[in-house]
Design a protein around this motif. Structure first.
Motif, PDB file in Angstrom:
ATOM      1  N   VAL A  47      -5.194   4.410   1.104  1.00 10.76           N
ATOM      2  CA  VAL A  47      -5.278   3.395   0.054  1.00 10.76           C
ATOM      3  C   VAL A  47      -6.106   3.886  -1.123  1.00 10.76           C
ATOM      4  N   THR A  48      -7.265   4.497  -0.831  1.00  7.08           N
ATOM      5  CA  THR A  48      -8.178   4.899  -1.900  1.00  7.08           C
ATOM      6  C   THR A  48      -7.818   6.244  -2.535  1.00  7.08           C
ATOM      7  N   HIS A  49      -7.220   7.145  -1.769  1.00  8.90           N
ATOM      8  CA  HIS A  49      -6.835   8.476  -2.250  1.00  8.90           C
ATOM      9  C   HIS A  49      -5.439   8.804  -1.733  1.00  8.90           C
ATOM     10  N   PRO A  50      -4.427   8.051  -2.175  1.00  5.83           N
ATOM     11  CA  PRO A  50      -3.093   8.207  -1.573  1.00  5.83           C
ATOM     12  C   PRO A  50      -2.406   9.530  -1.855  1.00  5.83           C
ATOM     13  N   GLU A  51      -2.713  10.184  -2.973  1.00  2.78           N
ATOM     14  CA  GLU A  51      -1.943  11.380  -3.347  1.00  2.78           C
ATOM     15  C   GLU A  51      -1.995  12.486  -2.300  1.00  2.78           C
ATOM     16  N   PRO A  52      -3.165  12.937  -1.852  1.00  2.16           N
ATOM     17  CA  PRO A  52      -3.156  14.015  -0.848  1.00  2.16           C
ATOM     18  C   PRO A  52      -2.549  13.589   0.480  1.00  2.16           C
ATOM     19  N   VAL A  53      -2.744  12.327   0.856  1.00  3.69           N
ATOM     20  CA  VAL A  53      -2.169  11.836   2.105  1.00  3.69           C
ATOM     21  C   VAL A  53      -0.650  11.764   1.997  1.00  3.69           C
ATOM     22  N   ASN A  54      -0.154  11.190   0.908  1.00  4.47           N
ATOM     23  CA  ASN A  54       1.294  11.093   0.712  1.00  4.47           C
ATOM     24  C   ASN A  54       1.945  12.465   0.647  1.00  4.47           C
ATOM     25  N   ALA A  55       1.272  13.411  -0.003  1.00  5.49           N
ATOM     26  CA  ALA A  55       1.816  14.769  -0.099  1.00  5.49           C
ATOM     27  C   ALA A  55       1.926  15.409   1.285  1.00  5.49           C
ATOM     28  N   ALA A  56       0.929  15.186   2.129  1.00  3.26           N
ATOM     29  CA  ALA A  56       0.946  15.766   3.476  1.00  3.26           C
ATOM     30  C   ALA A  56       2.076  15.166   4.310  1.00  3.26           C
TER      31      ALA A  56
ATOM     32  N   GLN B 241       0.819  -1.210   0.000  1.00  3.73           N
ATOM     33  CA  GLN B 241       0.000   0.000   0.000  1.00  3.73           C
ATOM     34  C   GLN B 241       0.859   1.269   0.000  1.00  3.73           C
ATOM     35  N   TRP B 242       2.153   1.140   0.304  1.00  2.00           N
ATOM     36  CA  TRP B 242       3.036   2.299   0.376  1.00  2.00           C
ATOM     37  C   TRP B 242       3.906   2.460  -0.875  1.00  2.00           C
ATOM     38  N   ARG B 243       3.629   1.729  -1.968  1.00  2.00           N
ATOM     39  CA  ARG B 243       4.472   1.824  -3.159  1.00  2.00           C
ATOM     40  C   ARG B 243       4.551   3.254  -3.707  1.00  2.00           C
ATOM     41  N   GLY B 244       3.406   3.893  -3.834  1.00  2.00           N
ATOM     42  CA  GLY B 244       3.391   5.260  -4.354  1.00  2.00           C
ATOM     43  C   GLY B 244       4.143   6.213  -3.449  1.00  2.00           C
ATOM     44  N   PHE B 245       4.022   6.030  -2.161  1.00  2.00           N
ATOM     45  CA  PHE B 245       4.736   6.861  -1.198  1.00  2.00           C
ATOM     46  C   PHE B 245       6.240   6.649  -1.328  1.00  2.00           C
ATOM     47  N   GLN B 246       6.657   5.406  -1.495  1.00  2.00           N
ATOM     48  CA  GLN B 246       8.082   5.119  -1.679  1.00  2.00           C
ATOM     49  C   GLN B 246       8.613   5.793  -2.940  1.00  2.00           C
ATOM     50  N   ASP B 247       7.869   5.707  -4.022  1.00  2.00           N
ATOM     51  CA  ASP B 247       8.293   6.340  -5.273  1.00  2.00           C
ATOM     52  C   ASP B 247       8.452   7.853  -5.089  1.00  2.00           C
ATOM     53  N   ARG B 248       7.564   8.433  -4.315  1.00  2.00           N
ATOM     54  CA  ARG B 248       7.583   9.889  -4.116  1.00  2.00           C
ATOM     55  C   ARG B 248       8.801  10.343  -3.322  1.00  2.00           C
ATOM     56  N   LEU B 249       9.217   9.551  -2.326  1.00  2.00           N
ATOM     57  CA  LEU B 249      10.268   9.982  -1.404  1.00  2.00           C
ATOM     58  C   LEU B 249      11.644   9.397  -1.692  1.00  2.00           C
ATOM     59  N   ALA B 250      11.743   8.466  -2.643  1.00  2.00           N
ATOM     60  CA  ALA B 250      12.985   7.707  -2.819  1.00  2.00           C
ATOM     61  C   ALA B 250      14.191   8.553  -3.191  1.00  2.00           C
ATOM     62  N   ASP B 251      13.982   9.758  -3.699  1.00  2.00           N
ATOM     63  CA  ASP B 251      15.119  10.608  -4.051  1.00  2.00           C
ATOM     64  C   ASP B 251      15.706  11.333  -2.842  1.00  2.00           C
ATOM     65  N   ARG B 252      15.016  11.213  -1.674  1.00  2.00           N
ATOM     66  CA  ARG B 252      15.474  11.942  -0.482  1.00  2.00           C
ATOM     67  C   ARG B 252      15.530  11.108   0.784  1.00  2.00           C
ATOM     68  N   PHE B 253      14.803   9.992   0.819  1.00  2.00           N
ATOM     69  CA  PHE B 253      14.696   9.177   2.026  1.00  2.00           C
ATOM     70  C   PHE B 253      14.884   7.701   1.684  1.00  2.00           C
ATOM     71  N   HIS B 254      15.307   6.946   2.692  1.00  2.00           N
ATOM     72  CA  HIS B 254      15.317   5.488   2.607  1.00  2.00           C
ATOM     73  C   HIS B 254      13.994   5.012   3.190  1.00  2.00           C
ATOM     74  N   VAL B 255      13.072   4.611   2.343  1.00  2.00           N
ATOM     75  CA  VAL B 255      11.716   4.270   2.764  1.00  2.00           C
ATOM     76  C   VAL B 255      11.577   2.756   2.851  1.00  2.00           C
ATOM     77  N   VAL B 256      11.258   2.265   4.036  1.00  2.00           N
ATOM     78  CA  VAL B 256      11.127   0.830   4.286  1.00  2.00           C
ATOM     79  C   VAL B 256       9.679   0.531   4.671  1.00  2.00           C
ATOM     80  N   ALA B 257       8.949  -0.156   3.792  1.00  2.00           N
ATOM     81  CA  ALA B 257       7.578  -0.566   4.075  1.00  2.00           C
ATOM     82  C   ALA B 257       7.601  -2.021   4.528  1.00  2.00           C
ATOM     83  N   VAL B 258       6.998  -2.293   5.669  1.00  2.00           N
ATOM     84  CA  VAL B 258       7.125  -3.596   6.333  1.00  2.00           C
ATOM     85  C   VAL B 258       5.788  -4.330   6.339  1.00  2.00           C
TER      86      VAL B 258
END
Length: 267
Positions: free
Chosen positions: A248-257, A29-46
């Motif tokens: 999950v249903t509207h990840p863009e605004p949540v991930n942006a926040a 469920q965090w794939r989009g979030f990982q893609d968004r932050l991967a240029d600045r953070f090490h994102v580990v979804a467990v």
């Protein structure tokens, strides 16, 4: 017995952000979030116990939130210091428990509607805001007693996403989700017997982004109200027209926040 090792999806380099998923979900469920932050953070979804590719809980009765935190041990051992936590629903409850069990380890926590229902009961005994989830769990458990996993999933998913949500879900997603809902009694026990108190939460002095949807059930919104009064540095954010499953249903605004929140802490 060897310690359990969770399955993780990892992306990027930089400060570590550990992401924890909701019930009946997994790290994907965090794939989009990982893609968004991967240029600045090490994102580990467990993947938590019994979810995705992680092992099942090996003991009787299901894991407590502390047990779920223990599963994160190999992830935290190689994480940056300090690190950050991100969680949704049950995963958000685990994130707060991790922050309580590891004082000073995390520089910030972002949670979307943690399901720490015991906090609602501590504030006032039933009947209270947690009655809705109690009824949904009881209905799901009654279905499971009849070997009806599909019916149990309908009770659980429709409570969180609205009547008819289960029927509208793509057919290919249903089997895995229905199978996961067999854990509903264990999830409920972990969340309604968690010993953390409002006084404990006052020890979480790092910034905590507390997110919620305006259309979410009272059960999770009631928890949010307790958190906002107990946490020393809460940052409240409500999403109009969204509900409990928005990550999950509207990840863009949540991930942006969450992205904006994390950036504010590393500048």
């Amino acid at each position: 017995m060897a310690a359990a090792v969770p399955f993780c999806r990892e992306a990027g380099e930089g400060p570590t952000v550990v992401c924890l998923h909701s019930n009946a979900s997994h790290s994907g469920q965090w794939r989009g979030f990982q893609d968004r932050l991967a240029d600045r953070f090490h994102v580990v979804a467990v993947d938590g116990y019994g979810a995705g590719k992680s092992p099942e809980w090996p003991g009787p009765g299901g894991p407590t939130l502390a047990d779920e935190v223990s599963l994160l041990a190999p992830v935290l051992a190689r994480a940056s210091t300090p690190a950050f936590l991100v969680g949704h629903s049950y995963g958000a409850a685990v994130a707060l428990k991790a922050a309580l069990l590891h004082p000073g380890r995390f520089a910030g926590v972002a949670v979307y509607e943690p399901t720490l229902f015991e906090l609602v009961d501590q504030r006032s005994p039933p009947p209270n805001d947690a009655d809705g989830i109690r009824a949904a769990v009881a209905a799901a458990m009654a279905c499971l007693a009849r070997q009806d996993e599909d019916g149990a999933a309908r009770c659980f998913i429709d409570f969180w996403m609205g009547a008819g949500a289960w029927e509208r879900m793509p057919a290919e997603r249903k089997p895995a989700m229905a199978h996961s809902v067999r854990h509903v009694e264990h999830w409920a026990r972990a969340l309604t017997t968690e010993p953390a108190t409002q006084a404990d939460l006052r020890a979480l002095t790092m910034p905590v982004l507390c997110m919620a949807g305006e259309r979410s059930p009272r059960s999770s919104l009631g928890v949010m109200e307790v958190l906002l009064t107990a946490l020393p540095q809460p940052r409240e954010l409500r999403f109009a027209k969204l509900s409990h499953m928005a990550p999950v249903t509207h990840p863009e605004p949540v991930n942006a926040a969450i992205d904006e929140f994390l950036e504010s802490l590393v500048r």
